[in-house]
Scaffold this motif. Sequence first.
Motif, PDB file in Angstrom:
ATOM      1  N   CYS A 178      -6.337  -4.539   4.632  1.00 52.58           N
ATOM      2  CA  CYS A 178      -6.204  -5.644   3.730  1.00 52.58           C
ATOM      3  C   CYS A 178      -6.052  -6.978   4.607  1.00 52.58           C
ATOM      4  O   CYS A 178      -5.775  -8.173   4.179  1.00 52.58           O
ATOM      5  N   ARG A 209     -12.351  -1.228   6.537  1.00 50.99           N
ATOM      6  CA  ARG A 209     -12.094  -0.170   5.838  1.00 50.99           C
ATOM      7  C   ARG A 209     -11.821   1.047   6.767  1.00 50.99           C
ATOM      8  O   ARG A 209     -12.633   1.124   7.876  1.00 50.99           O
ATOM      9  N   ASP A 210     -10.500   1.924   6.727  1.00 48.08           N
ATOM     10  CA  ASP A 210     -10.777   3.022   7.563  1.00 48.08           C
ATOM     11  C   ASP A 210     -11.169   4.113   7.110  1.00 48.08           C
ATOM     12  O   ASP A 210     -10.920   4.642   5.692  1.00 48.08           O
ATOM     13  N   ASP A 215      -7.743  -0.912  -0.292  1.00 46.03           N
ATOM     14  CA  ASP A 215      -6.684  -0.011   0.399  1.00 46.03           C
ATOM     15  C   ASP A 215      -5.311  -0.313  -0.101  1.00 46.03           C
ATOM     16  O   ASP A 215      -4.362   0.450   0.130  1.00 46.03           O
ATOM     17  N   GLY A 216      -5.081  -1.730  -0.545  1.00 48.08           N
ATOM     18  CA  GLY A 216      -3.680  -2.145  -0.912  1.00 48.08           C
ATOM     19  C   GLY A 216      -3.917  -3.085  -1.842  1.00 48.08           C
ATOM     20  O   GLY A 216      -5.044  -3.598  -2.261  1.00 48.08           O
ATOM     21  N   ASP A 240       0.665   5.876   0.531  1.00 51.42           N
ATOM     22  CA  ASP A 240       0.107   7.249   0.807  1.00 51.42           C
ATOM     23  C   ASP A 240       0.716   8.298   0.986  1.00 51.42           C
ATOM     24  O   ASP A 240       2.058   8.181   1.359  1.00 51.42           O
ATOM     25  N   ASN A 261      -2.347   1.427   8.470  1.00 50.78           N
ATOM     26  CA  ASN A 261      -3.821   1.268   8.429  1.00 50.78           C
ATOM     27  C   ASN A 261      -4.473   0.759   7.305  1.00 50.78           C
ATOM     28  O   ASN A 261      -5.191  -0.252   7.222  1.00 50.78           O
ATOM     29  N   ASP A 262      -3.708   1.126   6.163  1.00 51.46           N
ATOM     30  CA  ASP A 262      -4.376   0.742   4.751  1.00 51.46           C
ATOM     31  C   ASP A 262      -3.789  -0.936   4.776  1.00 51.46           C
ATOM     32  O   ASP A 262      -4.616  -1.671   4.106  1.00 51.46           O
ATOM     33  N   THR A 315      -1.063  -0.319  -6.874  1.00 51.19           N
ATOM     34  CA  THR A 315      -1.976   0.400  -5.875  1.00 51.19           C
ATOM     35  C   THR A 315      -1.320   1.880  -5.841  1.00 51.19           C
ATOM     36  O   THR A 315      -0.108   1.942  -6.376  1.00 51.19           O
ATOM     37  N   ASP A 331      -1.995   6.248  -4.862  1.00 47.90           N
ATOM     38  CA  ASP A 331      -2.826   7.275  -3.812  1.00 47.90           C
ATOM     39  C   ASP A 331      -2.480   8.515  -4.554  1.00 47.90           C
ATOM     40  O   ASP A 331      -1.598   8.808  -5.219  1.00 47.90           O
ATOM     41  N   SER A 339       0.889  -1.248   0.153  1.00 40.40           N
ATOM     42  CA  SER A 339      -0.139   0.061   0.060  1.00 40.40           C
ATOM     43  C   SER A 339       0.893   1.226  -0.192  1.00 40.40           C
ATOM     44  O   SER A 339       2.106   1.269   0.193  1.00 40.40           O
ATOM     45  N   THR A 382      -0.224   4.319   6.271  1.00 40.05           N
ATOM     46  CA  THR A 382       0.191   3.124   5.454  1.00 40.05           C
ATOM     47  C   THR A 382      -0.043   1.912   6.542  1.00 40.05           C
ATOM     48  O   THR A 382      -0.682   0.950   5.962  1.00 40.05           O
TER      49      THR A 382
END
Lengths: 353, 353
Positions: A100, A235-236, B55-56, A71, A95-96, B142, B144, A69, A93
Amino acid sequence: MSPVDLSLPFACPLPISDYPTVLLAHGGGGRLSHQLIDKVFAKAFANELLAPMHDGAVMRVPAGRIAMSTDSFVVKPLFFPGGNIGELAVCGTVNDLAMCGATPMWLTAGYILEEGLSMETLWRVASSMRQAADQAGVKIVTGDTKVVDRGKGDGIFINTAGVGLIPEGIEVAPLRMAAGDVVLLSGDIGRHGVAILSVRDGLSFESELQSDAAPLNGLVTSLLTAVGNDVHVLRDPTRGGVASALCELASAAKLGVEIHEKAIPVRDAVRGACEMLGLDPLYVANEGKLVAFVKKERADEALAALRAHPLGTEASIIGQVTAEHPGRVVMKSGMGGKRVIEMMSGEQLPRIC
Amino acid sequence: MSPVDLSLPFACPLPISDYPTVLLAHGGGGRLSHQLIDKVFAKAFANELLAPMHDGAVMRVPAGRIAMSTDSFVVKPLFFPGGNIGELAVCGTVNDLAMCGATPMWLTAGYILEEGLSMETLWRVASSMRQAADQAGVKIVTGDTKVVDRGKGDGIFINTAGVGLIPEGIEVAPLRMAAGDVVLLSGDIGRHGVAILSVRDGLSFESELQSDAAPLNGLVTSLLTAVGNDVHVLRDPTRGGVASALCELASAAKLGVEIHEKAIPVRDAVRGACEMLGLDPLYVANEGKLVAFVKKERADEALAALRAHPLGTEASIIGQVTAEHPGRVVMKSGMGGKRVIEMMSGEQLPRIC
């Protein structure tokens, strides 16, 4: 997560005293670049994987699935009640990856610094990233620094990317949503967005509110340990808030989501600030909350697991998935009315993460 | 790598016609963010790993070692002779992974866009990233997107991070450098930096030069296939050029490096531009070259393997590692003199990558 504690040994003193601000040459790949890396980043992040200072980091993985992931963070201001850009960059990141179903392991950190940035600010941000990484149990293993000329950036932008390991038997994904699933929310909403707004230029207002920024991987582990693969979706709800997150998931899964307004916790201070500013808390960003879609039969266990974790004490069941109105989110109000929740259109709060 | 070919089907036509420029709301997490992702990034990068729009991204790996790397790109201008920021963003991370001996597999892409950026520019950059990813055999899995207000960024900044798989038995790292190793260079130096300078505001000069930006993973595979783990160290001499790369490695390995000026290929156009601008080609950035430290006995095989690849036709042996003058790089001139090569100090060419 509590605000940055600068009393920790590695956060003090500022290790580069000869250059009080960042120069273009700190991004040029020469002597000053190396000094910056050695004295700030290598010192703040110190770990055995970062140590070889290669073009990348090398790690051993077992056979299985990994999650990746990324961000970027452009939050303004850099420091806000309850956090700062560095902490956010790690939590975002982490949290992402957790969403998953992965156990976050390793992060990369890419900096875009504006010429003239105070070296002390950079050090505080890097120290805070280390603290957040320690709290989340991840390592920052490689990085990159670029410097742009004054007026072509805004202090610090940070990108983090990460890799996590997905435990055998766990599959958390939007398409696993099923009619009948219950929707859980891990706590009260809207605190991050309002905390940022409370310190914005030209808008500052008195508030005790702090951002809810926190790494959610521990909370996810508790949930997965309790109900395993009966966790269907995580999901956050960051940018766009709980409303946009649910709309996105309903649309992806082609199922309907029904939520109950009264079940969604909102702090009085958040509600008050939102009324004053004309915002709906349902659309305001969070940085330390999650929504979970769980098989109906496991709802009580899931709720108990969330509530047993310090970041989930106010968790609640806020709704359920239905085969009716596929792709749409409908909210039942306290008065018994129903309204369709739309994905956010336009921009409520620029640069909140 | 050739300049972007916009005639490829996916590069045309521009898929968002209703918003000719990027708005703050394109980074807000709402409807416009989703439109941007769906119509630009998902369309340009389309692949089965990106498709779930989670998210990922989730990938399967065998047991073994992975490499992770990251790079942010702030090159100015965005388009330059022989490439653009998108192509550079893919090649940069692919090359960093390859320099770890890894087979690059998956990339993340993080965008920081300035409000007002032309949507067509973004589309050209994204399309070019796809082309470069295809050429390198990697997938963008992925991403952002953030948008900053006008005047707080500079068009587009891109971060890429990547994961690669390291083949069993291969260990490429600075500390494997050994006295006696030969130093190979895969081709002529300084083209990327000079190509960027040739189109800088206030500095533009006539030149046929194009950037050498290219993904080097194929070249590395050729080399590893030929001489396996007798490749000790790999490095792509980007910012700071060949000089800084060698200084960094000599210092890390605590060994001396001796290079021969005459053995280092420099195009006449690069030499001419550098004389005019007061630059030393040895310090000018490359984006499609590598230096390799190889066990002495395998030097001829290594050289042949590099030369057999289209990106290594001009490869040469430029020097050797010595136990003398540890940590220092010494260059023998054509006239027989010797001089110590220092790491670049100050900033020669800001924002060349």
